[in-house]
Design a protein around this motif. Sequence first.
Motif: not given
Length: 395
Positions: A200, A202-203, A205-208, A211
């Motif tokens: 979770k 790392f996950e 930070f996949k949302v622009h 981020r």
Amino acid sequence: MTLQVPKRVLPTIVFAQFAGTSLWFAGNAILKELQLEWQLPADALATVTSSVQLGFILGTFIFALLSIADRFRPSLVFLACALLGSALNVSLIFLPPSYFFLLSARFFTGIFIAGIYPVGMKIASDWFEGKLGKALGYLVGALVLGSAFPHLLNYTGSSLSWKFVLIGTSILAVLGGLAMVFFVGEGPHRRRGAKFNPAKIFEVFKVHEFRSAAFGYFGHMWELYTFWAFLPVVLVYYNETHSTSLHPSLYTFIIMAVGAISCVLGGFISVKKGSAKVAFTFLLISGILCLISPLFFNLSEPIFVTVLLVWGFAVIGDSAQFSSLTVQTAPKESVGTAITIVVSIGFLLTIPSIQLLGYLATVIDTKWLLFTLFIGPLFGLIHTWKLVKKNMSKA
């Protein structure tokens, strides 16, 4: 049907956050006295400040890794950390006078502050899902007052032992923890997190948009705590070069505390203008002040103090809005983890910033120190502007 939040909830969360975070700068507030009594090195300010930050960073990383704020009752987590942090804070009274013990106590105090500040934000998000920017404005305002409070205690209790500051902040933090459990509890929007899943971290930070909010916060954090930590140094330098008598503890408290007003004001403005615009504006003001800060030392005392008050107002006004943006853009089932990991990384960045200024203080004139902080606001402005543009396109 809109859920009516009891009127006691927000004031209690604000008090609890203020009380718990008063542990943060307790060591800084008494450092001058400890340097004389314990014969600490001249560069102790940067090291003591960094030890609390490192403890906080480790604590937030552990909290995020284990998803503690999402898996367990946040109010009980808050209380447990307030009790343990208070015990470590006051332990300096009973420990032998040692630089090692001082750094160790501050480090472990920082670990448990990680269960106070971010968890307090999580509790607020569980109660005020629809008006989070406004609620977090009050909450971060409480953090500001809590961080500044030890300086006021040190000033008002200057005729007393430094132990007065430690006892006062520890009692306050315990009362805050108890208030959170008995008068707040868990909010109606709380979503119990899934089982432990380190992925979770790392996950999110996949949302622009998440981020961009996080990177804006990181730039803000490069400046904030270093500015606060070196305020006494700047005030002492001004006294020495202008033969004035500004009391470092009193004026550090005032300059830090004025930021509580900007946090609350920014929260109200965010309801109409949006958190991204508010955060960008405050960060822009503090960034400009970084750039022109060497000129401040040519000013008369009243204007010098006024400019620092404006800086103290702007430097923290964006913090609550970055937290609000983080919550708004994070996956709903991982809000606690998302807040905690962003706060952890943000505070990690305060270490090189504080240490850099600690080193630069030995090789350049003090009037140039705050100028070097500009890199943080510049980085934050670039990423926050992405959110401003996105919100403008939606309007």
